[in-house]
Design an enzyme around this catalytic site. Structure first.
Site, PDB file in Angstrom:
ATOM      1  N   GLN A   1     -25.535 -38.539   3.041  1.00  0.00           N
ATOM      2  CA  GLN A   1     -24.398 -38.770   2.364  1.00  0.00           C
ATOM      3  C   GLN A   1     -24.516 -39.894   1.401  1.00  0.00           C
ATOM      4  O   GLN A   1     -25.522 -40.666   1.500  1.00  0.00           O
ATOM      5  CB  GLN A   1     -23.258 -39.428   3.686  1.00  0.00           C
ATOM      6  CG  GLN A   1     -23.052 -38.133   4.803  1.00  0.00           C
ATOM      7  CD  GLN A   1     -22.112 -36.871   4.094  1.00  0.00           C
ATOM      8  OE1 GLN A   1     -22.642 -36.196   3.103  1.00  0.00           O
ATOM      9  NE2 GLN A   1     -21.261 -36.650   4.652  1.00  0.00           N
ATOM     10  N   HIS A   2     -23.566 -39.856   0.269  1.00  0.00           N
ATOM     11  CA  HIS A   2     -24.007 -40.687  -0.696  1.00  0.00           C
ATOM     12  C   HIS A   2     -23.761 -42.238  -0.458  1.00  0.00           C
ATOM     13  O   HIS A   2     -24.467 -42.877  -1.115  1.00  0.00           O
ATOM     14  CB  HIS A   2     -22.854 -40.193  -1.922  1.00  0.00           C
ATOM     15  CG  HIS A   2     -23.155 -39.152  -2.327  1.00  0.00           C
ATOM     16  ND1 HIS A   2     -22.297 -38.263  -3.129  1.00  0.00           N
ATOM     17  CD2 HIS A   2     -24.214 -38.212  -2.362  1.00  0.00           C
ATOM     18  CE1 HIS A   2     -22.911 -37.081  -3.293  1.00  0.00           C
ATOM     19  NE2 HIS A   2     -23.985 -36.843  -2.720  1.00  0.00           N
TER      20      HIS A   2
ATOM     21  N   ALA B   1     -10.695 -36.538  -2.640  1.00  0.00           N
ATOM     22  CA  ALA B   1     -11.658 -36.613  -3.615  1.00  0.00           C
ATOM     23  C   ALA B   1     -12.955 -37.220  -2.826  1.00  0.00           C
ATOM     24  O   ALA B   1     -14.294 -36.782  -2.956  1.00  0.00           O
ATOM     25  CB  ALA B   1     -11.446 -37.095  -4.885  1.00  0.00           C
TER      26      ALA B   1
ATOM     27  N   GLU C   1     -16.785 -39.918  -7.943  1.00  0.00           N
ATOM     28  CA  GLU C   1     -15.441 -39.374  -7.385  1.00  0.00           C
ATOM     29  C   GLU C   1     -14.228 -39.843  -8.404  1.00  0.00           C
ATOM     30  O   GLU C   1     -13.174 -39.259  -8.406  1.00  0.00           O
ATOM     31  CB  GLU C   1     -15.128 -39.632  -6.105  1.00  0.00           C
ATOM     32  CG  GLU C   1     -16.052 -38.608  -5.065  1.00  0.00           C
ATOM     33  CD  GLU C   1     -17.489 -39.147  -5.153  1.00  0.00           C
ATOM     34  OE1 GLU C   1     -17.808 -40.273  -5.210  1.00  0.00           O
ATOM     35  OE2 GLU C   1     -18.376 -38.598  -4.391  1.00  0.00           O
TER      36      GLU C   1
ATOM     37  N   GLU D   1     -14.099 -36.047  17.899  1.00  0.00           N
ATOM     38  CA  GLU D   1     -14.765 -35.740  16.436  1.00  0.00           C
ATOM     39  C   GLU D   1     -14.432 -34.437  16.013  1.00  0.00           C
ATOM     40  O   GLU D   1     -13.612 -33.585  16.845  1.00  0.00           O
ATOM     41  CB  GLU D   1     -16.274 -35.875  16.780  1.00  0.00           C
ATOM     42  CG  GLU D   1     -16.889 -37.214  16.640  1.00  0.00           C
ATOM     43  CD  GLU D   1     -18.381 -37.547  16.608  1.00  0.00           C
ATOM     44  OE1 GLU D   1     -18.815 -37.882  15.729  1.00  0.00           O
ATOM     45  OE2 GLU D   1     -18.993 -36.794  17.629  1.00  0.00           O
TER      46      GLU D   1
HETATM   47  C1  FMN Z   1     -10.634 -37.556   7.664  1.00  0.00           C
HETATM   48  C2  FMN Z   1     -12.152 -37.438   7.271  1.00  0.00           C
HETATM   49  C3  FMN Z   1     -13.068 -38.062   8.102  1.00  0.00           C
HETATM   50  C4  FMN Z   1     -14.469 -38.074   7.922  1.00  0.00           C
HETATM   51  N1  FMN Z   1     -15.364 -38.715   8.623  1.00  0.00           N
HETATM   52  C5  FMN Z   1     -16.792 -38.792   8.117  1.00  0.00           C
HETATM   53  C6  FMN Z   1     -17.808 -39.513   8.953  1.00  0.00           C
HETATM   54  O1  FMN Z   1     -17.164 -40.264   9.942  1.00  0.00           O
HETATM   55  N2  FMN Z   1     -19.040 -39.660   8.444  1.00  0.00           N
HETATM   56  C7  FMN Z   1     -19.375 -38.894   7.264  1.00  0.00           C
HETATM   57  O2  FMN Z   1     -20.777 -38.826   6.985  1.00  0.00           O
HETATM   58  N3  FMN Z   1     -18.391 -37.996   6.857  1.00  0.00           N
HETATM   59  C8  FMN Z   1     -17.156 -38.203   6.946  1.00  0.00           C
HETATM   60  N4  FMN Z   1     -16.446 -37.123   6.487  1.00  0.00           N
HETATM   61  C9  FMN Z   1     -16.580 -36.318   5.429  1.00  0.00           C
HETATM   62  C10 FMN Z   1     -17.086 -36.886   4.091  1.00  0.00           C
HETATM   63  O3  FMN Z   1     -16.105 -37.784   3.593  1.00  0.00           O
HETATM   64  C11 FMN Z   1     -17.745 -35.884   3.144  1.00  0.00           C
HETATM   65  O4  FMN Z   1     -18.732 -34.972   3.484  1.00  0.00           O
HETATM   66  C12 FMN Z   1     -17.921 -36.528   1.595  1.00  0.00           C
HETATM   67  O5  FMN Z   1     -18.370 -35.417   0.809  1.00  0.00           O
HETATM   68  C13 FMN Z   1     -18.959 -37.572   1.745  1.00  0.00           C
HETATM   69  O6  FMN Z   1     -18.941 -38.239   0.310  1.00  0.00           O
HETATM   70  P1  FMN Z   1     -20.288 -37.942  -0.491  1.00  0.00           P
HETATM   71  O7  FMN Z   1     -20.150 -36.383  -0.733  1.00  0.00           O
HETATM   72  O8  FMN Z   1     -19.988 -38.688  -1.914  1.00  0.00           O
HETATM   73  O9  FMN Z   1     -21.302 -38.537   0.310  1.00  0.00           O
HETATM   74  C14 FMN Z   1     -14.928 -37.285   6.535  1.00  0.00           C
HETATM   75  C15 FMN Z   1     -13.892 -36.630   6.000  1.00  0.00           C
HETATM   76  C16 FMN Z   1     -12.724 -36.714   6.113  1.00  0.00           C
HETATM   77  C17 FMN Z   1     -11.776 -36.010   5.165  1.00  0.00           C
HETATM   78 MN    MN Z   2     -20.488 -38.377  -3.799  1.00  0.00          MN
END
Ligand code: FMN
Ligand code: MN
Length: 497
Positions: free
Chosen positions: A189-190, A220, A231, A280
């Site tokens: 993840q980013h 976003a 974003e 989760e």
């Molecule tokens: C309500 C909600 C909770 C989330 N919780 C997590 C989390 O705890 N860990 C995680 O890695 N992604 C989580 N996500 C998913 C990430 O936000 C998503 O994959 C996003 O693309 C990550 O940002 P990035 O693409 O910039 O890395 C969650 C998303 C939502 C909407």
């Molecule tokens: Mn991103």
């Protein structure tokens, strides 16, 4: 003047929901210890209006919590109304319309945020000894959770050391101490990627977390846009105007000016603490905690009477399905179409807890491509499973485009009547995937590979470009004039709806 409207102002969003009857202002005393969680859970499961808790028995007086910010609403009242309000769209917006809107903003020029001097998030500035996260009504969401969760519906703000890329991303944070949080920052993840860049320099990662952000910004931040994409500029393109941001007190990061609560500090390069368990997104809670990075909070700023939004994760539908799933659908659909595959729609069925994506195939175009089922499955797997968005979803269901993949009833019917046991499933044991998928073997979870499949619900006739027969239904089995007459006389017959 701060930005207004439900997409770019969380408080306007809450007000709009109340006016639409899709949120209730609860004045009775409610405890953040499990009662907020229990009410919110019941709201998701009964498709009730979002609960705004205005009288909490813990935390500073006046502090509030909003549960189920993107829960679904009872079918008759527009199921996707709360989701649509995140983007300032009409409550009756359909999933397909929403995806097309999200995709066109991906192809538009980004509108970078506009830096303004001050904003509502600076109404209260807490530093030094005054920083105490337990002043907030931080909820214990499920009895099985390993702690109280501050950040279940907020996003992290981090920037690369060279300043070229700013990331907004949603990832949970658990209360660790009065000035510390703990939560995952997965390397795929980013947040984890940028944190790693600072660690390699031996420095703490400058970090902020925003709660009660503009709803379009939150969505976003939960969207798997590719690496190096900001974003914040995407939100501007999506909302049609740049997001107003202010500088953080502590460092030169920027956060939306009208956010409810902003936490500022650093992610430790080396300290970890046990985090979880927590109910989760896949619907389970596993009885284990894992070591995760520690977030040090040095400054807190917030609006007067701030509202902390919370997601009580678990059985669908909650925000991991309605927000995350929808944003994955948009990025996946764009990717599949851009790769030239004959795909008309892609949808992470909320009921499938973000563990599958249903993809509808344009049968007419497929016939012209002379692809075998295996070739089609392999091509879809290659495009999706190798991508940032496809890493998140382990199963792809292929159906012909006579099926509306956003309608779970139609999808179940297609899976039952069209999937061929033994030959309709293509597996990809080497494909990388999110290790949180419940059915992975310990080995698959450890290596982050496998447990991924493309499941074909294409009938032999459809693969050849034809129709399987006539679907016996109101729409297909009666001539137009009979259907029209029946619809016109419906109330006359004595039916209410
Ligand atoms: C309500 C909600 C909770 C989330 N919780 C997590 C989390 O705890 N860990 C995680 O890695 N992604 C989580 N996500 C998913 C990430 O936000 C998503 O994959 C996003 O693309 C990550 O940002 P990035 O693409 O910039 O890395 C969650 C998303 C939502 C909407
Ligand atoms: Mn991103």
């Amino acid at each position: 003047m701060t930005q207004r409207g439900s997409a770019l102002n969380f408080r306007d969003f809450v007000q709009e929901l109340i006016e639409a009857g899709d949120a209730v202002d609860i004045r009775q005393p409610v405890s953040p210890t499990l009662e907020v969680g229990a009410i919110t859970r019941r709201v998701y499961e009964t498709r009730g209006p979002a609960p705004l808790f205005s009288n909490l028995t813990e935390g500073e007086p006046g502090h509030r919590v909003l549960g189920a910010p993107a829960g679904l609403t009872g079918r008759a009242d527009g199921a996707y109304g709360r989701l649509a309000a995140h983007f300032g769209l009409p409550r009756e917006t359909t999933p397909r319309e929403l995806l097309e809107r999200l995709i066109s903003a991906m192809h538009a020029d980004p509108l970078p945020p506009r830096v303004v001097d001050g904003g509502p998030c600076k109404e209260n500035v807490l530093t030094g000894e005054d920083v105490d996260l337990t002043r907030f009504p931080v909820p214990l969401l499920h009895a099985e959770d390993g702690g109280r969760y501050f950040g279940t519906y907020g996003f992290h703000v981090v920037r690369t050391p060279d300043g070229r890329w700013t990331s907004w991303s949603v990832s949970r944070t658990m209360l660790h101490g009065p000035r510390t949080l703990v939560g995952p920052a997965m390397p795929q993840q980013h947040l984890g990627m940028i944190h790693q860049m600072w660690r390699e320099r031996g420095e703490p990662t400058p970090w902020a977390m925003v709660l009660g952000a503009p709803p379009a910004a939150l969505a976003a931040a939960g969207m798997p846009l590719p690496a190096e994409v900001n974003e914040d500029g995407y939100v501007g393109a999506l909302a049609g105007s740049p997001v107003d941001v202010v500088r953080t007190e502590l460092h030169d990061l920027r956060v939306p000016a009208n956010s409810e609560i902003v936490l500022e500090g650093w992610i430790s390069p080396d300290e970890t603490a046990p985090e979880g368990p927590m109910g989760e997104y896949h619907g389970y809670s596993f009885a284990e905690s894992k070591p995760q990075p520690l977030f040090h909070v040095e400054t807190v700023t917030h609006r007067d009477d701030p509202i902390l939004p919370v997601c009580v994760a678990g059985l669908p539908p909650e925000e991991n399905h309605t927000i995350w799933g929808t944003m994955i659908s948009a990025t996946s659909l764009d990717l599949l179409r851009s790769s030239g595959l004959p795909v008309s729609m892609a949808w992470c069925s909320y009921e499938a807890a973000t563990c599958w994506i249903a993809v509808s195939v344009d049968i007419g175009r497929l016939a012209g491509m002379e692809l075998s089922e295996r070739q089609l499955a392999d091509a879809v797997a290659e495009v999706l499973f190798g991508s940032h968005t496809g890493w998140l979803v382990p199963k792809v269901i292929l159906v012909a485009d006579d099926i509306d993949v956003t309608d779970i009833d139609q999808l179940v019917w297609a899976m039952a009547t069209r999937y061929h046991p033994g030959t309709g499933e293509y597996v990809y044991p080497q494909a990388p995937g999110i290790p949180m998928v419940p059915y992975l073997t310990p080995e698959e979870a450890r290596t982050g590979r496998g447990g991924k499949a493309v499941i074909s619900c294409l009938l032999p006739a459809q693969l050849a470009g034809g129709a399987p027969g006539i679907t016996a239904s109101f729409r297909n089995s009666f001539p137009e004039n009979v259907r029209r007459r029946v619809v016109e006389r419906w109330a006359e017959y004595g039916f209410r709806r």
